[in-house]
Design a protein around this motif. Structure first.
Motif, PDB file in Angstrom:
ATOM      1  N   PRO A 244      12.576   4.415  11.639  1.00  0.00           N
ATOM      2  CA  PRO A 244      11.965   6.220  11.026  1.00  0.00           C
ATOM      3  C   PRO A 244      13.491   6.498   9.971  1.00  0.00           C
ATOM      4  N   GLN A 245      14.410   6.257  10.692  1.00  0.00           N
ATOM      5  CA  GLN A 245      15.773   7.088  10.045  1.00  0.00           C
ATOM      6  C   GLN A 245      16.438   6.378   8.296  1.00  0.00           C
ATOM      7  N   GLN A 246      15.786   5.232   8.813  1.00  0.00           N
ATOM      8  CA  GLN A 246      15.446   4.226   7.165  1.00  0.00           C
ATOM      9  C   GLN A 246      14.226   4.619   6.117  1.00  0.00           C
ATOM     10  N   ARG A 247      13.499   5.039   6.633  1.00  0.00           N
ATOM     11  CA  ARG A 247      11.972   5.739   6.138  1.00  0.00           C
ATOM     12  C   ARG A 247      11.765   7.262   6.174  1.00  0.00           C
ATOM     13  N   GLU A 248      13.099   7.902   6.188  1.00  0.00           N
ATOM     14  CA  GLU A 248      12.928   8.960   5.892  1.00  0.00           C
ATOM     15  C   GLU A 248      14.485   9.026   4.988  1.00  0.00           C
ATOM     16  N   PRO A 255      10.955  12.861  -5.061  1.00  0.00           N
ATOM     17  CA  PRO A 255      10.226  13.747  -4.693  1.00  0.00           C
ATOM     18  C   PRO A 255       9.232  14.173  -4.177  1.00  0.00           C
ATOM     19  N   PHE A 256       8.353  12.846  -3.987  1.00  0.00           N
ATOM     20  CA  PHE A 256       7.978  12.751  -2.522  1.00  0.00           C
ATOM     21  C   PHE A 256       7.472  13.630  -1.581  1.00  0.00           C
ATOM     22  N   TYR A 257       9.199  13.943  -1.167  1.00  0.00           N
ATOM     23  CA  TYR A 257      10.124  14.583   0.282  1.00  0.00           C
ATOM     24  C   TYR A 257       9.090  15.469   0.525  1.00  0.00           C
TER      25      TYR A 257
END
Length: 290
Positions: A244-248, A255-257
């Motif tokens: 999950p850390q890599q995905r975050e 910009p999607f964040y």
């Protein structure tokens, strides 16, 4: 390793009056007595207040930290290696375009990943070079200068580069906005401009978590006036995201964040295991001025 500041005298220029800057009495100074201190990390801030669109322009600390974490796991290493190999190949094909000691400038260098990789690759091939870069985001330059002290860094706008005219053999531009006229100005005659942009399917699987109907990216194709195309390389590859850390970190680089809903973000954190990296590398050469 500490850089030798004297080697940069020939290309840093004052953002106030455009005169050459020289390292004198522990500061960068021009003949008009403008002075710029070197930060403890080793960079110089050449971004004037009137050149800022906000108090802290560019990527914020969280985005910079996420990108550093993601890139240091070498997810984009195939891109960096392809960039370096193209530079090396085109130095052979166009020897008149590059000097014995290469001057390479990264306009919009972020935290310095690509420039450092290219510098290391070319050094292993026996090439001597002076590397420098700038970014409008101060947090990015702080990280770059601290990690890569053998490279010159400045906080500056890519639309007003603090670099002497006709001083660079090669300019890099990776996912960063720029002024083609500024890049043309700082390049030597026959100098090279390497521009990296997203190709059609870049991060497409990530987009599918963000949008109900994900669309492919429309690649850039126009060659700016004053340049001619040497090569156009397509670099696609798949990346495995195992935590999950890599995905975050990947999401925070985009910009999607700032637009994704919490529900979609939770789904992405759990289920995005493979994502497409898809890049175009456009290598151009500066033409003789008419």
């Amino acid at each position: 390793m500490q850089i030798n500041d004297d080697r940069a005298d020939s290309f840093w220029r004052c953002p106030s009056c455009q005169q050459a800057l020289a390292w004198q009495n522990n500061a960068w100074r021009c003949d008009n007595k403008h002075s710029f201190d070197r930060a403890k990390e080793g960079y110089v801030n050449l971004l004037l207040a009137q050149q800022k669109s906000s108090k802290d322009p560019g990527d914020n600390k969280d985005m910079v930290a996420a990108r550093r974490a993601f890139l240091e796991q070498e997810h984009y290493l195939p891109l960096a290696e392809k960039m370096a190999s193209l530079i090396l190949a085109n130095q052979t094909d166009y020897p008149e375009a590059l000097s014995p000691i290469l001057s390479i400038y990264d306009a919009g260098c972020g935290e310095g990943y690509y420039l450092a990789k290219i510098k290391k690759y070319l050094a292993k091939a026996g090439k001597r070079l002076v590397a420098s870069g700038s970014d409008i985001a101060k947090p990015a330059i702080q990280k770059a200068a601290k990690k890569y002290p053998d490279i010159h860094y400045a906080v500056a706008s890519s639309f007003n580069l603090p670099v002497a005219s006709h001083s660079q053999d090669l300019v890099l531009q990776v996912f960063a906005p720029s002024s083609p006229s500024e890049i043309q100005r700082i390049l030597k005659l026959d100098g090279l401009w390497m521009k990296v942009t997203p190709a059609s399917h870049h991060l497409f699987e990530l987009k599918q978590f963000v949008y109900a109907q994900a669309e492919t990216h429309e690649p850039e194709t126009q060659i700016p006036a004053g340049f001619e195309l040497l090569t156009l390389s397509h670099v696609p590859f798949k990346m495995s995201l195992t935590s999950p850390q890599q995905r975050e970190s990947l999401l925070m680089m985009t910009p999607f964040y700032w637009t994704i809903s919490e529900e979609k973000k939770l789904s992405l954190m759990q289920d995005l295991t493979t994502v497409s990296a898809d890049f175009n590398i456009t290598l151009m050469q500066k033409k003789a001025e008419s």
